[in-house]
Design a protein around this motif. Structure first.
Motif, mmCIF file in Angstrom:
data_model
loop_
_atom_site.group_PDB
_atom_site.id
_atom_site.type_symbol
_atom_site.label_atom_id
_atom_site.label_comp_id
_atom_site.label_asym_id
_atom_site.label_seq_id
_atom_site.Cartn_x
_atom_site.Cartn_y
_atom_site.Cartn_z
ATOM 1 N N PRO A 1 63.838 -6.506 -28.937
ATOM 2 C CA PRO A 1 64.096 -7.950 -29.024
ATOM 3 C C PRO A 1 65.566 -8.222 -28.707
ATOM 4 C CG PRO A 1 64.046 -6.996 -31.214
ATOM 5 C CD PRO A 1 63.690 -5.894 -30.251
ATOM 6 N N PRO A 2 65.922 -9.458 -28.382
ATOM 7 C CA PRO A 2 67.323 -9.780 -28.088
ATOM 8 C C PRO A 2 68.307 -9.389 -29.201
ATOM 9 C CG PRO A 2 65.940 -11.530 -27.291
ATOM 10 C CD PRO A 2 65.047 -10.589 -28.051
ATOM 11 N N LYS A 3 67.863 -9.420 -30.458
ATOM 12 C CA LYS A 3 68.799 -9.049 -31.531
ATOM 13 C C LYS A 3 69.174 -7.573 -31.452
ATOM 14 C CE LYS A 3 65.133 -8.530 -34.951
ATOM 15 N NZ LYS A 3 64.546 -9.084 -36.155
ATOM 16 N N ALA A 4 68.320 -6.716 -30.899
ATOM 17 C CA ALA A 4 68.659 -5.304 -30.713
ATOM 18 C C ALA A 4 69.724 -5.147 -29.627
ATOM 19 C CB ALA A 4 67.414 -4.491 -30.362
ATOM 20 N N PHE A 5 69.692 -5.991 -28.606
ATOM 21 C CA PHE A 5 70.717 -5.964 -27.568
ATOM 22 C C PHE A 5 72.059 -6.369 -28.166
ATOM 23 C CE2 PHE A 5 66.873 -6.202 -25.118
ATOM 24 C CZ PHE A 5 67.137 -5.496 -23.961
ATOM 25 N N ALA A 6 72.052 -7.410 -28.996
ATOM 26 C CA ALA A 6 73.290 -7.877 -29.622
ATOM 27 C C ALA A 6 73.875 -6.826 -30.556
ATOM 28 C CB ALA A 6 73.030 -9.179 -30.391
ATOM 29 N N GLU B 1 71.816 -1.549 -29.868
ATOM 30 C CA GLU B 1 70.826 -0.503 -30.120
ATOM 31 C C GLU B 1 70.022 -0.116 -28.883
ATOM 32 O OE1 GLU B 1 68.411 -2.286 -33.102
ATOM 33 O OE2 GLU B 1 69.994 -2.267 -34.612
ATOM 34 N N VAL B 2 70.349 -0.678 -27.744
ATOM 35 C CA VAL B 2 69.545 -0.494 -26.537
ATOM 36 C C VAL B 2 70.245 0.478 -25.588
ATOM 37 C CG1 VAL B 2 68.502 -1.694 -24.586
ATOM 38 C CG2 VAL B 2 68.659 -2.819 -26.797
ATOM 39 N N PRO B 3 69.515 1.457 -25.039
ATOM 40 C CA PRO B 3 70.136 2.403 -24.107
ATOM 41 C C PRO B 3 70.482 1.743 -22.774
ATOM 42 C CG PRO B 3 67.774 2.791 -24.236
ATOM 43 C CD PRO B 3 68.103 1.749 -25.271
ATOM 44 N N MET B 4 71.605 2.140 -22.203
ATOM 45 C CA MET B 4 72.041 1.610 -20.904
ATOM 46 C C MET B 4 71.313 2.324 -19.768
ATOM 47 S SD MET B 4 74.438 -0.670 -21.075
ATOM 48 C CE MET B 4 75.574 -1.318 -22.247
ATOM 49 N N GLU B 5 71.070 1.591 -18.701
ATOM 50 C CA GLU B 5 70.540 2.127 -17.452
ATOM 51 C C GLU B 5 69.197 2.836 -17.588
ATOM 52 O OE1 GLU B 5 71.848 1.498 -14.487
ATOM 53 O OE2 GLU B 5 73.520 0.404 -15.378
ATOM 54 N N LYS B 6 68.444 2.579 -18.645
ATOM 55 C CA LYS B 6 67.103 3.143 -18.810
ATOM 56 C C LYS B 6 66.121 1.986 -18.761
ATOM 57 C CE LYS B 6 64.554 6.165 -21.761
ATOM 58 N NZ LYS B 6 63.547 6.068 -22.565
ATOM 59 N N ILE C 1 60.179 -9.222 -20.235
ATOM 60 C CA ILE C 1 60.938 -8.793 -19.078
ATOM 61 C C ILE C 1 61.072 -7.279 -19.100
ATOM 62 C CG2 ILE C 1 63.196 -8.889 -17.956
ATOM 63 C CD1 ILE C 1 62.213 -11.700 -20.155
ATOM 64 N N ALA C 2 60.826 -6.632 -17.966
ATOM 65 C CA ALA C 2 61.033 -5.194 -17.829
ATOM 66 C C ALA C 2 62.175 -4.980 -16.851
ATOM 67 C CB ALA C 2 59.771 -4.512 -17.324
ATOM 68 N N GLY C 3 63.091 -4.093 -17.209
ATOM 69 C CA GLY C 3 64.225 -3.821 -16.339
ATOM 70 C C GLY C 3 65.215 -2.880 -16.981
ATOM 71 N N ARG C 4 66.468 -2.941 -16.515
ATOM 72 C CA ARG C 4 67.518 -2.053 -17.012
ATOM 73 C C ARG C 4 68.705 -2.877 -17.506
ATOM 74 N NH1 ARG C 4 65.362 2.421 -15.346
ATOM 75 N NH2 ARG C 4 64.541 2.806 -13.305
ATOM 76 N N LEU C 5 69.292 -2.425 -18.607
ATOM 77 C CA LEU C 5 70.469 -3.086 -19.164
ATOM 78 C C LEU C 5 71.697 -2.609 -18.411
ATOM 79 C CD1 LEU C 5 71.614 -4.969 -21.344
ATOM 80 C CD2 LEU C 5 71.871 -2.950 -22.804
ATOM 81 N N LEU C 6 72.447 -3.548 -17.875
ATOM 82 C CA LEU C 6 73.670 -3.231 -17.157
ATOM 83 C C LEU C 6 74.830 -3.091 -18.147
ATOM 84 C CD1 LEU C 6 73.270 -5.788 -14.215
ATOM 85 C CD2 LEU C 6 72.649 -3.361 -14.246
#
Length: 149
Positions: free
Chosen positions: A39-44, A47-52, A105-110
């Protein structure tokens, strides 16, 4: 131990080892195809892996969709009522995609903290919200109020 029992025990042990190895190989082969949902709160919270490749979901904040004039590029913000996440997408959006509605949304975190989407899934109809999105949403009103509860 009777020879017949010993033979059965060896057969059972061989079957257990072979089936365990098969399950292990299947799990190892599938590990690259698993997309974890955040969820967006995990990004804030970082907790989210980069480039995966990952999946994120939330409500598209009204007024946040910005389309490029000369290409298919679009940028929008999703929220779960707690935090917001900026998403960029460079393909055609689904017909059901709309502001104020749920999306996955599916993708990669920059490294910049923006999610580069390669797939956007819009909610099916007005009564359906994907379960993983519904579980993370604090309230639908938060989406309609620009992410504020």
């Amino acid at each position: 131990m009777h020879p017949v029992r010993k033979q059965r025990l060896i057969l059972v042990l061989v079957l257990v080892v072979l089936s365990s190895a098969a399950v292990g190989f299947v799990a190892y082969a599938m590990r690259g195809n698993i997309d974890f949902f955040y969820p967006p709160k995990a990004f804030a919270a970082g907790e989210v892996p980069m480039e995966k490749r990952i999946r994120a979901g939330g409500c598209v904040i009204p007024g946040s969709v910005q389309r490029a004039d000369d290409s298919l590029d679009v940028q929008f913000v999703i929220t779960d009522g707690v935090a917001e996440l900026t998403v960029v997408f460079d393909k055609i959006l689904p017909d059901l995609f709309a502001e104020g509605e749920a999306a996955v949304i599916a993708g990669r975190l920059l490294p910049s903290g923006v999610l580069q989407a390669d797939q956007v899934l819009a909610k099916h109809d007005e009564n359906y919200t994907p379960p993983e999105v519904a579980d993370t949403m604090v309230s639908h009103e938060a989406c309609m109020n620009g992410g504020k509860i």
